[in-house]
Design an enzyme around this catalytic site. Sequence first.
Site: not given
Lengths: 255, 209
Positions: A128-130
């Site tokens: 996941m890219d936060v």
Amino acid sequence: MRFRVIPCLLLGEGGLVKTRRFKNERYVGDPLNVIRIFNEKEVDELIVLDVLATVQGRQPNASTVKAMAGECFMPLSYGGGVSSMTDLEHLFKAGAEKVVVNAAAVDTPGFVQEAARAYGSQSIAVAMDVRRSVFGRQSVWTHRATRDRSIDPAIHAARMEDVGAGEILLNSVDREGTREGYDLPLVERVSQSVRIPVVASGGAGCVSHFLEAIAAGASAVSAGSMFVFFGKHDAVLITYPDAASLNPPCGRPSS
Amino acid sequence: MIIIVDYGLGNLGSVENMLRRLGATAAISGDPSIVAQADKLILPGVGAFDQGITNLRARALAQTLQERVIERRVPILGICLGLQLMTTGSEEGQEPGLAWLETKTVRFQTNRTSSDKHTPIRVPHMAWNEVRILREDVLFGGLHRDARFYFVHSYHLAESPETTIAVTTHGYEFPCAARRDNIAGVQFHPEKSHRFGLALLKNFAETEQ
């Protein structure tokens, strides 16, 4: 047992690239050559992500992965555009140890569940890219951090654990390429929300950053810029810390 | 000729690559008639227990392996799921295992930790880890002091003094290598463990057992 230290390589136009906050792409080198060097350095594990696959609507290229896996006597995780069971079949057959799912996990959590059932949780990692929005709230973004999916990272991680993901690859878009350290509050929050391993990614500049991320709850650390750039002028040089420098100070548990 | 058994699961290419690097003669095959001629066998495996055992039976491989391994006593090395399939059964599934090793496969007990650690363990066990040898074995001959191997699994063999040759620790100690005569297996992935795995596969390929 010592925590895993995992170089993360990004496949972009023409070869391996590195970015800073997902921008300012720099060419790093030929993928197979770089992988060969990492194999010789006996790295713990390798992650290769085809970062343009989803935005370009492409499927993973199995023959590329086969060539890469052929150079690795350590586990290879591959991701980028993975969205169907056929993709998984081709990638595992090509020799990937784990497959990394990002956008597809957000679009269709059921896909992760199906994948884990067929191949085992330990084969499926969810990345996941936060990113922080203009309002200051952190959420999960996809498509090279161009689409805010308005999902809280900890909630997304827990959901992914529920559907069978074996590992979370937690990447901070805001820290990526900066070498200023991981987003420790984020690492801590997400690590506490799941019982599966969390790999910290985005921002590592030195070994002490690794130790900080592990202390914050990560089971493993990943880095890109730190392993491919060197020196004041950021020349491309492939490096990897030696075992002695990674051992935690006396008295601190290592896992 | 070492035959790496192809039953639809497992990282066969990596095992073959490593054996090739060692100069051993090896081939991948899922054809029972080819498996039946192997001098040595490797049973790899990544995936779910029931799927694995079902695949072996559906392809008539279970039968061929039974004959080669139990009757002809051909040396066999199980890797990860391959080792687990050799047990009587697994908590992961419903199907009975090959029952070559008199022990079962169980899930990591996440609340059980060694006395000095308070955090529950994370599963899958996904890590490079050291092994503690309980019984001398050809597989671990010449084992380097710093040897470590790559583990990635959510289930492990239950304790079994008769068959355990090595253990490792993740929260608590559990068997990571087992043997009964010509039948051996390791929970970790030698094909993913750099020179330590290379040494183990070399021992398997080059020694009589």
